[in-house]
Write an enzyme that holds these catalytic residues in place. Structure first.
Site, PDB file in Angstrom:
ATOM      1  N   ASN A  17       0.975  -0.877  -0.064  1.00 11.98           N
ATOM      2  CA  ASN A  17       0.321  -0.133  -0.399  1.00 11.98           C
ATOM      3  C   ASN A  17       0.702   0.968  -0.025  1.00 11.98           C
ATOM      4  O   ASN A  17       2.026   1.419  -0.927  1.00 11.98           O
ATOM      5  CB  ASN A  17      -1.322   0.151   1.302  1.00 11.98           C
ATOM      6  CG  ASN A  17      -0.570  -0.148   2.262  1.00 11.98           C
ATOM      7  OD1 ASN A  17      -0.255  -1.111   2.895  1.00 11.98           O
ATOM      8  ND2 ASN A  17      -1.560   0.352   3.295  1.00 11.98           N
ATOM      9  N   ASP A  18       0.662   2.104   0.921  1.00 11.87           N
ATOM     10  CA  ASP A  18       1.314   3.618   1.184  1.00 11.87           C
ATOM     11  C   ASP A  18       2.962   3.554  -0.147  1.00 11.87           C
ATOM     12  O   ASP A  18       3.231   2.692   1.246  1.00 11.87           O
ATOM     13  CB  ASP A  18       0.800   4.175   2.243  1.00 11.87           C
ATOM     14  CG  ASP A  18      -0.134   4.040   2.529  1.00 11.87           C
ATOM     15  OD1 ASP A  18      -1.329   3.413   2.620  1.00 11.87           O
ATOM     16  OD2 ASP A  18      -0.825   5.259   3.697  1.00 11.87           O
ATOM     17  N   SER A  80       3.011   4.125   7.979  1.00 10.81           N
ATOM     18  CA  SER A  80       3.429   4.789   7.346  1.00 10.81           C
ATOM     19  C   SER A  80       4.793   5.873   7.540  1.00 10.81           C
ATOM     20  O   SER A  80       4.730   6.728   8.843  1.00 10.81           O
ATOM     21  CB  SER A  80       2.632   5.298   5.902  1.00 10.81           C
ATOM     22  OG  SER A  80       2.061   4.726   4.929  1.00 10.81           O
ATOM     23  N   ARG A 145      -1.243   9.786  12.812  1.00  9.90           N
ATOM     24  CA  ARG A 145      -0.040   9.080  12.024  1.00  9.90           C
ATOM     25  C   ARG A 145      -0.011   9.938  10.594  1.00  9.90           C
ATOM     26  O   ARG A 145       0.499  10.608  10.092  1.00  9.90           O
ATOM     27  CB  ARG A 145      -0.883   7.330  11.744  1.00  9.90           C
ATOM     28  CG  ARG A 145      -1.635   7.640  10.637  1.00  9.90           C
ATOM     29  CD  ARG A 145      -2.770   5.629  10.611  1.00  9.90           C
ATOM     30  NE  ARG A 145      -3.669   6.183   9.550  1.00  9.90           N
ATOM     31  CZ  ARG A 145      -4.887   6.375  10.806  1.00  9.90           C
ATOM     32  NH1 ARG A 145      -3.999   5.751  12.021  1.00  9.90           N
ATOM     33  NH2 ARG A 145      -5.968   5.890  10.116  1.00  9.90           N
ATOM     34  N   ASP A 146       1.553   9.496  10.381  1.00 13.62           N
ATOM     35  CA  ASP A 146       2.615   9.693   8.736  1.00 13.62           C
ATOM     36  C   ASP A 146       2.845  10.624   9.198  1.00 13.62           C
ATOM     37  O   ASP A 146       2.917  11.549   7.862  1.00 13.62           O
ATOM     38  CB  ASP A 146       0.843   8.998   7.840  1.00 13.62           C
ATOM     39  CG  ASP A 146       0.066   8.527   7.292  1.00 13.62           C
ATOM     40  OD1 ASP A 146       0.510   6.762   8.298  1.00 13.62           O
ATOM     41  OD2 ASP A 146      -1.722   8.233   7.540  1.00 13.62           O
TER      42      ASP A 146
END
Length: 419
Positions: A17-18, A80, A145-146
């Protein structure tokens, strides 16, 4: 026949994914990505995969996965984040995910990377100071997050996607002098933002950068993020001026108008930006590749992104030699055009129609996305199951995963004028 693309990064096995930690050193592009190698046959174990290419060449070389969820603060996932290349040192920033008695616990963490360009693809050491941000700030849930880290004047800035305790989305900022000790600055306050976005329950994968507008030569702030709603997951951008925590919005638009695009990451590139996105969406993993080939999802091609007249334009960075990928260029003017991706049994899998008056339609089976567009060049690419289109000289972009009838290979991109 394989659905696997030749030039779009896909995982050797399991779920991708990301994109994470995009790092460009000279013309060598390192891309990390969310990787669950045992999906769906083993318990979820999301870490960071790692692959490298020469920008403009397009052939990816897979390296050993960089991160596994092995530490007490990330035992349920290395989520992420981003990278910083500073004074010859590469550092990765990521969200650690932990489940305690059924409750989510998140933290932000650092990984120091040695010898990234060496034959092993780097050696990865989590900082002894982790977690550098241990849990969300007051007023926010564990959906926090991220981290995206960039230089802002004399300091480092981190933006994080967040959810308030009232279950609405937000973006928060931290600042640091040394990349290790981070001070909470607060939440971004948006002025002239469409009211509808306030109903989203989470804002993921923020990217905040400054670009110079080619139209007026002025610098503006651009924020790309992914608002999540109960029935949809979107990817949008805003352009405007950031004054402290106040973001005065002049533009709010969807970033990609295809059927699968999410969680992009942008880094500065010359006077513009370089971007890759995930050609997938949360919770949509049931594709033919999973059962027949043991993998799911891919990233977009790298895209050059620039600001012009307050809007983001996008150009696919095509491989110089693209054997095994179909590419067609069409000039859009006042003439209606139908462009179809046809497999070798003459069955169309994806279409783009232009009405000659400013409306594009992207069609995949019964799914049709419509968007306003300006005249100009349209570039249509098909690489395995990855289809990408830009139109109006980059005014509109669209990404879709398209699986041919019965697994047949693509035959051609067919253009019909005056339809």
């Amino acid at each position: 026949m394989t659905y696997r693309p030749n030039y779009h990064l896909s995982p050797p096995s399991g779920r991708l994914n990301d994109p994470n930690g995009i790092t460009l050193i000279d013309d060598t592009l390192h891309v990390f990505y969310q990787h669950d190698p045992g999906f769906p046959h083993a318990p979820k174990r999301t870490g960071w995969g790692h692959a490298v290419t020469t920008l403009g060449e397009g052939i990816w070389r897979h390296l050993p996965d960089a991160l596994y969820p092995d530490f007490p603060y990330d035992a349920n996932g290395c989520y992420s984040g981003s990278s910083v290349f500073h004074e010859g040192q590469v550092r990765l920033f990521y969200t650690g995910n932990l489940k305690v008695n059924g409750e989510r616990v998140t933290s932000q963490n650092i990984v120091d990377v040695d010898d990234l360009t060496g034959p092993a693809g780097g050696f990865y050491r989590r900082s002894a100071k982790n977690p550098i941000i241990d849990g969300p700030a007051e007023g926010y849930t564990a959906h926090y997050r991220d981290p995206q880290v960039s230089r802002e004047g004399e300091r480092w800035r981190m933006v994080i996607g967040a959810q308030r305790t009232d279950e609405t989305g937000a973006i928060v900022l931290y600042f640091s002098d040394d990349l290790e000790s981070w001070d909470f600055a607060g939440e971004l306050r948006f002025h002239d933002m469409p009211e509808a976005v306030s109903h989203s329950y989470m804002w993921e994968c923020p990217n905040l950068l400054t670009l110079r507008d080619r139209a007026d030569g002025q610098e503006y702030q651009v924020l790309v993020f992914c608002p999540q709603y109960p029935e949809s997951d979107q990817c949008v951008y805003v352009v405007g001026r950031l004054d402290g925590l106040d973001f005065h919005v002049t533009t709010y638009r969807t970033l990609d108008h295809g059927h699968e695009f999410y969680a992009p990451q942008l880094i500065p590139y010359e006077e513009d930006a370089l971007m890759l996105g995930w050609m997938g969406l949360p919770g949509r993993d049931d594709t033919p590749t999973l059962e027949s080939e043991g993998w799911v999802h891919q990233l977009t091609l790298p895209r050059r992104v620039w600001l012009d007249g307050g809007l983001l334009f996008q150009e696919l960075v095509l491989p110089r030699s693209h054997e095994g990928m179909l590419v067609k260029s069409v000039e859009l003017d006042q003439t209606p055009v139908l462009i179809e991706l046809i497999d070798d049994s003459s069955v169309p899998g994806f279409s783009v129609s232009w009405d000659g008056e400013g409306v594009l339609e992207f069609g995949r089976e019964s799914e049709v996305n419509r968007v306003a567009c300006i005249p100009g060049q349209l570039v249509f690419t098909a690489d395995g199951c990855a289809v990408e289109v830009t139109a109006g000289n980059g005014y509109v972009a669209a990404s879709s995963a398209v699986f041919s009838s019965g697994g047949n290979p693509w035959g051609e991109i067919q253009v019909t004028q005056g339809t």
